[in-house]
Design a protein around this motif. Structure first.
Motif, PDB file in Angstrom:
ATOM      1  N   LYS A   5      36.468  40.461  41.980  1.00 24.06           N
ATOM      2  CA  LYS A   5      37.683  41.140  41.540  1.00 24.06           C
ATOM      3  C   LYS A   5      38.579  41.435  42.734  1.00 24.06           C
ATOM      4  CE  LYS A   5      39.505  44.839  38.665  1.00 24.06           C
ATOM      5  NZ  LYS A   5      40.629  45.132  39.585  1.00 24.06           N
ATOM      6  N   LEU A   6      39.844  41.073  42.607  1.00 21.31           N
ATOM      7  CA  LEU A   6      40.872  41.429  43.562  1.00 21.31           C
ATOM      8  C   LEU A   6      41.619  42.653  43.018  1.00 21.31           C
ATOM      9  CD1 LEU A   6      42.349  37.871  44.321  1.00 21.31           C
ATOM     10  CD2 LEU A   6      40.300  38.959  45.255  1.00 21.31           C
ATOM     11  N   PRO A   7      42.490  43.266  43.818  1.00 21.51           N
ATOM     12  CA  PRO A   7      43.233  44.412  43.285  1.00 21.51           C
ATOM     13  C   PRO A   7      44.031  44.061  42.030  1.00 21.51           C
ATOM     14  CG  PRO A   7      43.430  44.331  45.670  1.00 21.51           C
ATOM     15  CD  PRO A   7      42.748  43.059  45.255  1.00 21.51           C
ATOM     16  N   TRP A   8      44.170  45.075  41.164  1.00 19.33           N
ATOM     17  CA  TRP A   8      45.005  45.022  39.974  1.00 19.33           C
ATOM     18  C   TRP A   8      44.507  43.969  38.994  1.00 19.33           C
ATOM     19  CZ3 TRP A   8      47.386  48.046  37.092  1.00 19.33           C
ATOM     20  CH2 TRP A   8      48.518  47.726  36.320  1.00 19.33           C
ATOM     21  N   ALA A   9      45.198  42.836  38.888  1.00 23.42           N
ATOM     22  CA  ALA A   9      44.835  41.833  37.887  1.00 23.42           C
ATOM     23  C   ALA A   9      44.232  40.578  38.495  1.00 23.42           C
ATOM     24  CB  ALA A   9      46.068  41.450  37.067  1.00 23.42           C
ATOM     25  N   GLY A  10      44.040  40.552  39.801  1.00 21.83           N
ATOM     26  CA  GLY A  10      43.606  39.317  40.459  1.00 21.83           C
ATOM     27  C   GLY A  10      42.109  39.103  40.433  1.00 21.83           C
ATOM     28  N   VAL A 202      35.808  41.367  30.970  1.00 19.69           N
ATOM     29  CA  VAL A 202      35.964  41.992  32.280  1.00 19.69           C
ATOM     30  C   VAL A 202      37.382  42.549  32.341  1.00 19.69           C
ATOM     31  CG1 VAL A 202      35.828  41.734  34.783  1.00 19.69           C
ATOM     32  CG2 VAL A 202      34.353  40.338  33.302  1.00 19.69           C
ATOM     33  N   PRO A 203      37.554  43.861  32.220  1.00 20.01           N
ATOM     34  CA  PRO A 203      38.894  44.439  32.210  1.00 20.01           C
ATOM     35  C   PRO A 203      39.615  44.255  33.546  1.00 20.01           C
ATOM     36  CG  PRO A 203      37.294  45.956  31.259  1.00 20.01           C
ATOM     37  CD  PRO A 203      36.521  44.865  31.929  1.00 20.01           C
ATOM     38  N   ILE A 204      40.908  43.971  33.470  1.00 20.81           N
ATOM     39  CA  ILE A 204      41.788  43.897  34.627  1.00 20.81           C
ATOM     40  C   ILE A 204      43.046  44.693  34.300  1.00 20.81           C
ATOM     41  CG2 ILE A 204      40.917  41.658  35.458  1.00 20.81           C
ATOM     42  CD1 ILE A 204      43.399  40.364  34.112  1.00 20.81           C
ATOM     43  N   HIS A 205      43.934  44.822  35.320  1.00 19.88           N
ATOM     44  CA  HIS A 205      45.270  45.381  35.051  1.00 19.88           C
ATOM     45  C   HIS A 205      45.167  46.824  34.575  1.00 19.88           C
ATOM     46  CE1 HIS A 205      49.439  45.292  33.416  1.00 19.88           C
ATOM     47  NE2 HIS A 205      49.620  44.249  34.206  1.00 19.88           N
ATOM     48  N   TYR A 206      44.469  47.663  35.344  1.00 17.66           N
ATOM     49  CA  TYR A 206      44.371  49.080  34.994  1.00 17.66           C
ATOM     50  C   TYR A 206      44.055  49.897  36.244  1.00 17.66           C
ATOM     51  CZ  TYR A 206      39.246  48.700  35.155  1.00 17.66           C
ATOM     52  OH  TYR A 206      37.949  48.502  35.561  1.00 17.66           O
ATOM     53  N   GLU A 207      44.387  51.182  36.207  1.00 15.85           N
ATOM     54  CA  GLU A 207      44.119  52.197  37.221  1.00 15.85           C
ATOM     55  C   GLU A 207      44.960  52.074  38.498  1.00 15.85           C
ATOM     56  OE1 GLU A 207      39.930  52.452  38.047  1.00 15.85           O
ATOM     57  OE2 GLU A 207      39.546  53.620  36.226  1.00 15.85           O
TER      58      GLU A 207
END
Length: 246
Positions: A5-10, A202-207
């Motif tokens: 996992k990269l930051p945010w949505a990556g 796998v959730p992305i694009h949050y926090e």
């Protein structure tokens, strides 16, 4: 297949000898409050053979960081029609991909562009990456749409679906507020995962971003994901820098 996992949505996908980055960024603009999680130079994540961009919003496309880490000639793939805008910011090996088209990245790695719907009406695609006997889908910052069943029928099932979950509501200057989310809510992400036939969400694009009243993230994301899944959808919450193996 290893996915970091990269930051945010990556995300960073390693399959065989090929490494692919999807929507890598190193900053959230100050006009949206800046980043609420640590950001890292892209070189911190190691080498990359290609970059996939779902769309050109600045929280998904960071050309300066891509060039600094990998040079202007790294292969960049994005929705067809965006090539000129991408070359204009310094990238030289730009490849537009039409929805439904596929290409190979060496070995058995195959990438396909599929429909995705952007909450502001801009051009966007979802990327399917296949390799080493596994298949994943990354849907950018899509909202709910009617393509899920067609995708599942013709391209599924998937080992993992990387979907936005923060149900963001925008109030941008000059735009009439709708009060409606511009990307998937936790409940919608779980439903999309089930329709897609994906083994794991796998959730992305949050926090990372929440800047009321301009950018409003939906609350209680982890709790709502668990409640919506009812134990029927496997949810894998991972932090930036963490890696999972399929």
């Amino acid at each position: 297949m290893n996915i970091q996992k990269l930051p945010w949505a990556g995300i960073r996908i390693e399959t065989g000898d090929i490494t692919i980055l999807v929507d890598p960024i190193t900053r959230i603009l100050e006009e949206f409050g800046g980043a609420r999680e640590p950001m890292y130079p892209l070189g911190s994540f190691g080498k990359a053979d290609a970059v996939l961009i779902t769309h050109l919003h600045e929280d998904h496309f960071d050309p300066v960081a891509i060039i600094e880490a990998y040079g202007s000639a790294i292969p960049v793939y994005l929705p067809a029609g965006m090539e000129d805008a991408t070359r204009a910011v310094g990238l030289t090996n730009v490849n537009g991909v039409t929805v439904g088209s596929s290409f190979e990245l060496g070995g058995d790695v195959r990438v396909t562009a599929l429909p995705s719907v952007d909450g502001l009406g801009d051009m966007q695609v979802a990327w399917v990456v296949e390799g080493a006997g596994h298949k994943v889908i990354h849907c950018g910052d899509t909202l709910w749409h009617g393509y899920w069943w067609n995708i599942a029928q013709h391209y599924g099932p998937f080992d993992a679906a990387f979907l936005p979950v923060n149900g963001a509501v925008l109030e941008l200057p000059g735009m009439i507020p709708s009060g409606q989310p511009i990307c998937l809510t936790p409940e919608q992400a779980v439903a999309a995962t089930a329709v897609l036939g994906a083994t794991t969400l796998v959730p992305i694009h949050y926090e990372t971003m929440n800047y009321p009243p301009i950018y409003n993230e939906t609350p209680n994301i982890a709790t709502r994901l668990a409640a919506a899944s009812g134990g029927k959808v496997n949810i894998r919450l991972i932090k930036t820098m963490e890696t999972i193996t399929l």
